[in-house]
Design a protein around this motif. Structure first.
Motif, PDB file in Angstrom:
ATOM      1  N   GLU A 122       1.057  -1.422  -0.186  1.00 51.90           N
ATOM      2  CA  GLU A 122      -0.133  -0.015  -0.381  1.00 51.90           C
ATOM      3  C   GLU A 122       0.920   1.323  -0.150  1.00 51.90           C
ATOM      4  O   GLU A 122       2.156   1.125   0.230  1.00 51.90           O
ATOM      5  CB  GLU A 122      -1.279   0.675   1.078  1.00 51.90           C
ATOM      6  CG  GLU A 122      -1.421  -1.228   1.277  1.00 51.90           C
ATOM      7  CD  GLU A 122      -2.973  -0.836   2.396  1.00 51.90           C
ATOM      8  OE1 GLU A 122      -2.954  -0.041   3.447  1.00 51.90           O
ATOM      9  OE2 GLU A 122      -3.139  -2.344   3.095  1.00 51.90           O
ATOM     10  N   ARG A 123      -0.276   2.520  -0.088  1.00 52.92           N
ATOM     11  CA  ARG A 123       0.956   3.365  -0.489  1.00 52.92           C
ATOM     12  C   ARG A 123       0.728   4.254   0.968  1.00 52.92           C
ATOM     13  O   ARG A 123      -0.819   4.033   1.355  1.00 52.92           O
ATOM     14  CB  ARG A 123       0.729   4.730  -1.081  1.00 52.92           C
ATOM     15  CG  ARG A 123       1.634   3.813  -2.602  1.00 52.92           C
ATOM     16  CD  ARG A 123       2.031   4.774  -3.684  1.00 52.92           C
ATOM     17  NE  ARG A 123       3.167   4.254  -4.732  1.00 52.92           N
ATOM     18  CZ  ARG A 123       3.395   4.928  -5.907  1.00 52.92           C
ATOM     19  NH1 ARG A 123       2.910   6.229  -6.333  1.00 52.92           N
ATOM     20  NH2 ARG A 123       3.903   4.786  -6.830  1.00 52.92           N
TER      21      ARG A 123
ATOM     22  N   TRP B 267       6.436  12.207  -0.772  1.00 54.83           N
ATOM     23  CA  TRP B 267       8.190  12.111  -1.254  1.00 54.83           C
ATOM     24  C   TRP B 267       8.624  10.572  -0.382  1.00 54.83           C
ATOM     25  O   TRP B 267       9.971  10.549  -1.030  1.00 54.83           O
ATOM     26  CB  TRP B 267       8.550  13.697  -1.473  1.00 54.83           C
ATOM     27  CG  TRP B 267       9.823  13.845  -2.487  1.00 54.83           C
ATOM     28  CD1 TRP B 267      10.297  13.184  -3.086  1.00 54.83           C
ATOM     29  CD2 TRP B 267      10.840  15.024  -2.255  1.00 54.83           C
ATOM     30  NE1 TRP B 267      11.263  13.425  -3.823  1.00 54.83           N
ATOM     31  CE2 TRP B 267      11.614  14.145  -3.340  1.00 54.83           C
ATOM     32  CE3 TRP B 267      10.926  15.797  -1.599  1.00 54.83           C
ATOM     33  CZ2 TRP B 267      12.843  14.786  -3.122  1.00 54.83           C
ATOM     34  CZ3 TRP B 267      11.987  16.497  -1.396  1.00 54.83           C
ATOM     35  CH2 TRP B 267      13.521  16.291  -2.356  1.00 54.83           C
ATOM     36  N   CYS B 268       8.658  11.648   0.591  1.00 53.42           N
ATOM     37  CA  CYS B 268       9.613  10.673   1.755  1.00 53.42           C
ATOM     38  C   CYS B 268       9.240   8.808   1.275  1.00 53.42           C
ATOM     39  O   CYS B 268      10.265   8.639   1.716  1.00 53.42           O
ATOM     40  CB  CYS B 268       9.367  10.972   3.410  1.00 53.42           C
ATOM     41  SG  CYS B 268      10.422  12.729   3.225  1.00 53.42           S
ATOM     42  N   THR B 269       7.911   9.392   1.535  1.00 54.55           N
ATOM     43  CA  THR B 269       7.038   7.810   1.821  1.00 54.55           C
ATOM     44  C   THR B 269       7.391   6.611   0.389  1.00 54.55           C
ATOM     45  O   THR B 269       6.399   5.815   0.473  1.00 54.55           O
ATOM     46  CB  THR B 269       6.240   8.154   2.763  1.00 54.55           C
ATOM     47  OG1 THR B 269       4.988   8.434   1.944  1.00 54.55           O
ATOM     48  CG2 THR B 269       6.530   8.095   4.191  1.00 54.55           C
TER      49      THR B 269
ATOM     50  N   ALA C  22       4.365  -7.103  -6.269  1.00 57.67           N
ATOM     51  CA  ALA C  22       4.979  -5.780  -6.727  1.00 57.67           C
ATOM     52  C   ALA C  22       4.678  -4.746  -6.062  1.00 57.67           C
ATOM     53  O   ALA C  22       3.584  -4.379  -6.171  1.00 57.67           O
ATOM     54  CB  ALA C  22       5.307  -6.477  -8.280  1.00 57.67           C
ATOM     55  N   LEU C  23       6.032  -3.426  -6.238  1.00 58.16           N
ATOM     56  CA  LEU C  23       5.131  -2.278  -5.393  1.00 58.16           C
ATOM     57  C   LEU C  23       4.654  -1.621  -6.934  1.00 58.16           C
ATOM     58  O   LEU C  23       4.593  -2.331  -7.987  1.00 58.16           O
ATOM     59  CB  LEU C  23       6.684  -1.354  -4.994  1.00 58.16           C
ATOM     60  CG  LEU C  23       7.674  -2.048  -4.630  1.00 58.16           C
ATOM     61  CD1 LEU C  23       8.346  -1.673  -3.946  1.00 58.16           C
ATOM     62  CD2 LEU C  23       6.720  -1.842  -2.427  1.00 58.16           C
ATOM     63  N   PRO C  24       3.468  -0.834  -6.757  1.00 58.02           N
ATOM     64  CA  PRO C  24       3.273  -0.218  -7.346  1.00 58.02           C
ATOM     65  C   PRO C  24       3.483   0.487  -8.682  1.00 58.02           C
ATOM     66  O   PRO C  24       4.659   0.830  -8.545  1.00 58.02           O
ATOM     67  CB  PRO C  24       2.271   0.921  -6.858  1.00 58.02           C
ATOM     68  CG  PRO C  24       2.463   0.723  -5.616  1.00 58.02           C
ATOM     69  CD  PRO C  24       3.638   0.100  -5.199  1.00 58.02           C
ATOM     70  N   THR C  25       4.039   0.163  -9.820  1.00 62.56           N
ATOM     71  CA  THR C  25       3.838   0.020 -11.439  1.00 62.56           C
ATOM     72  C   THR C  25       4.415   1.438 -11.236  1.00 62.56           C
ATOM     73  O   THR C  25       4.805   1.909 -12.845  1.00 62.56           O
ATOM     74  CB  THR C  25       3.778  -0.645 -12.415  1.00 62.56           C
ATOM     75  OG1 THR C  25       2.050  -0.559 -12.850  1.00 62.56           O
ATOM     76  CG2 THR C  25       4.130  -1.841 -11.193  1.00 62.56           C
ATOM     77  N   THR C  26       2.950   2.611 -10.838  1.00 61.76           N
ATOM     78  CA  THR C  26       3.288   3.470 -11.279  1.00 61.76           C
ATOM     79  C   THR C  26       4.289   4.337 -10.722  1.00 61.76           C
ATOM     80  O   THR C  26       4.147   6.418 -10.769  1.00 61.76           O
ATOM     81  CB  THR C  26       1.215   4.487 -11.042  1.00 61.76           C
ATOM     82  OG1 THR C  26       1.178   3.988  -9.420  1.00 61.76           O
ATOM     83  CG2 THR C  26       0.751   3.608 -12.099  1.00 61.76           C
ATOM     84  N   ARG C  27       4.866   4.439  -9.763  1.00 63.95           N
ATOM     85  CA  ARG C  27       5.577   5.755  -8.723  1.00 63.95           C
ATOM     86  C   ARG C  27       6.408   5.711 -10.211  1.00 63.95           C
ATOM     87  O   ARG C  27       6.969   7.370  -9.626  1.00 63.95           O
ATOM     88  CB  ARG C  27       6.542   4.361  -8.235  1.00 63.95           C
ATOM     89  CG  ARG C  27       7.485   3.163  -8.836  1.00 63.95           C
ATOM     90  CD  ARG C  27       7.843   2.267  -7.347  1.00 63.95           C
ATOM     91  NE  ARG C  27       8.721   1.177  -7.985  1.00 63.95           N
ATOM     92  CZ  ARG C  27       9.112   0.100  -7.429  1.00 63.95           C
ATOM     93  NH1 ARG C  27       8.692  -0.041  -6.808  1.00 63.95           N
ATOM     94  NH2 ARG C  27       9.943  -0.845  -8.250  1.00 63.95           N
ATOM     95  N   GLY C  28       6.810   5.015 -11.239  1.00 65.18           N
ATOM     96  CA  GLY C  28       8.315   5.991 -12.333  1.00 65.18           C
ATOM     97  C   GLY C  28       7.514   7.670 -12.497  1.00 65.18           C
ATOM     98  O   GLY C  28       7.813   8.288 -12.990  1.00 65.18           O
ATOM     99  N   ALA C  29       6.474   7.629 -12.238  1.00 58.09           N
ATOM    100  CA  ALA C  29       5.847   9.149 -13.331  1.00 58.09           C
ATOM    101  C   ALA C  29       5.486   9.913 -12.863  1.00 58.09           C
ATOM    102  O   ALA C  29       6.282  11.310 -12.968  1.00 58.09           O
ATOM    103  CB  ALA C  29       3.624   9.000 -13.355  1.00 58.09           C
TER     104      ALA C  29
ATOM    105  N   ARG D  18      -3.881   6.353  -2.189  1.00 60.83           N
ATOM    106  CA  ARG D  18      -6.032   5.580  -1.608  1.00 60.83           C
ATOM    107  C   ARG D  18      -5.145   4.698  -1.426  1.00 60.83           C
ATOM    108  O   ARG D  18      -4.414   3.595  -1.818  1.00 60.83           O
ATOM    109  CB  ARG D  18      -6.874   5.591  -3.001  1.00 60.83           C
ATOM    110  CG  ARG D  18      -6.906   7.245  -3.231  1.00 60.83           C
ATOM    111  CD  ARG D  18      -7.917   6.907  -4.172  1.00 60.83           C
ATOM    112  NE  ARG D  18      -8.216   8.759  -4.681  1.00 60.83           N
ATOM    113  CZ  ARG D  18      -8.538   8.259  -6.320  1.00 60.83           C
ATOM    114  NH1 ARG D  18      -8.362   8.289  -7.014  1.00 60.83           N
ATOM    115  NH2 ARG D  18      -8.257   9.716  -6.987  1.00 60.83           N
ATOM    116  N   PRO D  19      -5.848   4.040  -0.643  1.00 64.20           N
ATOM    117  CA  PRO D  19      -5.185   3.061   0.804  1.00 64.20           C
ATOM    118  C   PRO D  19      -5.584   1.594  -0.459  1.00 64.20           C
ATOM    119  O   PRO D  19      -6.234   1.640  -0.926  1.00 64.20           O
ATOM    120  CB  PRO D  19      -5.626   3.233   1.973  1.00 64.20           C
ATOM    121  CG  PRO D  19      -5.692   3.922   2.589  1.00 64.20           C
ATOM    122  CD  PRO D  19      -5.540   5.125   0.757  1.00 64.20           C
ATOM    123  N   ALA D  20      -4.717   1.165  -0.399  1.00 62.91           N
ATOM    124  CA  ALA D  20      -5.100  -0.680  -0.575  1.00 62.91           C
ATOM    125  C   ALA D  20      -5.387  -0.119  -1.969  1.00 62.91           C
ATOM    126  O   ALA D  20      -6.464  -0.850  -2.800  1.00 62.91           O
ATOM    127  CB  ALA D  20      -6.201  -1.634  -0.286  1.00 62.91           C
TER     128      ALA D  20
END
Length: 426
Positions: free
Chosen positions: A236-237, A258-260, A314-321, A360-362
């Motif tokens: 989760e984020r 940003w930190c998390t 896997a970690l969320p794939t959208t993080r690179g945006a 957004r959680p989960a």
């Protein structure tokens, strides 16, 4: 103050020099005592590793090596390491210990229990000396790996210092080889939980979790077990802090997010980069009036040893945006050759929306579209099954002769009943 009852070390003299006066705190890796240095006649903090850890010679050797590195770190916001060693106890057990300066005051955990949630300015002013100390450690090649409110000490005179350098890194290296994760689950970075290499950005993640807790009065992830908390860190984020504390400035939200970031590449490179961003925010928010001084140290929340965890999601794939975008300027966080303009540019709306939507959680980005598609497909199957049943019933002279449906009808009926939550017809 912790009870000293039934602690066999209280009253003894460790290594012929340190007389144990009282137990201060107990964690997952060690116990901290207030002791008297008989040679120099001064009070010190004596951290003694738990017996099951001290029995491993490789761990003790690494612990001593890392303690020597931490002892070379001299900084006003880092608790000084004065001595280290190991000896044999009265019962033949190995006592591995670390001697630090004794800090009169209390932990940041005690401050949060009484005063959280804190104002943005107060939270940043408490975090700034923490980051200053961590930045000095990162420049020296030392990573804390167990940053948490229990390891942040607020002195009686208001100064803030970071404690517990040396032991955390030594124990982490040991347990990684043993396929376990050592640390405090509420503040562990995803890469640390997954057993991947971790660096200064793991400390930055922990600072972000602390900032979230200071601003909202609660941790972002809670669960019944430490393993469940660790799982949520990976899958989760961290939510937007202002969803729990309305009215927080967007720049504060962006700093925490940003930190998390789950991918270390998307976070500040180290505490120095984050410290610069905090200084800019403090300049905007102005002075804080609340004091940070306290009275007594509280018990240390235990650092936990997690069993082997198969966290394969896997970690969320959208993080690179929004990988290299910092919250303070909207520009890449790489060093610039030209000076920044006096008026800082806010992050582009699309970047900010993407970062916040991912919190957004989960629910990862795109999950809403997939769910809509699944619902649409289910409705289509429902209507198709109903049409097939109705057509067969009319063609056979009525629904009463539907005891032996043709091919396709038996497959459609369970779909219809399952979607409605009723048992499938026999």
């Amino acid at each position: 103050m912790s009870s000293t009852r039934r602690d066999p070390l209280v009253g003894d003299v460790v290594d012929g020099r340190y007389q144990v006066l009282a137990r201060v705190a107990r964690g997952g890796m060690s116990t901290v005592y207030r002791a008297l240095d008989l040679r120099l006649d001064r009070e010190v903090a004596l951290k003694v590793m738990h017996e099951h850890l001290a029995e491993d010679p490789a761990l003790v050797h690494r612990f001593e090596r890392e303690a020597k590195t931490a002892a070379r770190l001299s900084h006003p916001h880092v608790v000084a390491v004065l001595d280290q060693g190991h000896t044999v106890g009265p019962e033949g057990d190995v006592i591995a210990y670390l001697v630090m300066e004794f800090v009169p005051g209390r932990t940041l955990r005690a401050v949060l229990r009484e005063q959280a949630p804190l104002s943005p300015a107060r939270a940043l002013r408490l975090l700034r000396p923490v980051l200053d100390g961590l930045a000095a450690a990162h420049r020296a090649g030392l990573v804390h790996r167990d940053v948490k409110p229990e390891n942040v000490l607020v002195r009686d005179d208001g100064r803030v210092t970071v404690a517990d350098f040396g032991l955390a890194r030594a124990a982490t290296g040991h347990t990684s080889a043993g396929q376990a994760v050592l640390g405090t689950p509420a503040y562990l970075a995803p890469e640390h939980i997954l057993g991947e290499p971790s660096d200064a950005r793991a400390d930055v993640y922990a600072v972000g979790i602390m900032a979230f807790e200071m601003l909202t009065g609660r941790q972002p992830y809670t669960a019944d077990t430490a393993l469940q908390v660790a799982y949520r860190h990976v899958n989760e984020r961290v939510p937007v802090p202002s969803t729990l504390t309305p009215g927080l400035p967007e720049r504060i939200d962006d700093l925490v997010l940003w930190c998390t970031e789950p991918d270390p590449a998307d976070r500040p490179a180290d505490a120095t980069v984050l410290l610069e961003a905090v200084d800019r925010l403090l300049a905007e928010l102005g002075p804080v009036t609340n004091g940070a001084d306290g009275a007594n140290r509280e018990d240390e929340a235990p650092t936990t040893v997690l069993p082997p965890v198969a966290l394969t999601a896997a970690l969320p794939t959208t993080r690179g945006a929004h990988a290299a975008v910092g919250p303070e300027t909207g520009h890449e966080t790489q060093p610039k050759t030209e000076p920044e303009p006096e008026t800082e540019q806010a992050p582009a709306p699309s970047q900010r929306q993407a970062r916040r939507a991912a919190r957004r959680p989960a629910l990862t980005l795109g999950a809403g579209r997939l769910r809509a598609f699944a619902i649409g497909l289910a409705v289509t199957l429902l209507l198709t099954g109903a049409a097939l049943l109705l057509g067969w019933g009319l063609g056979s002279g009525g629904l009463t002769r539907a005891a032996a449906p043709p091919e396709g009808g038996a497959a459609a009926a369970p779909v219809l009943s399952d979607l409605r939550g009723a048992p499938a017809p026999r």
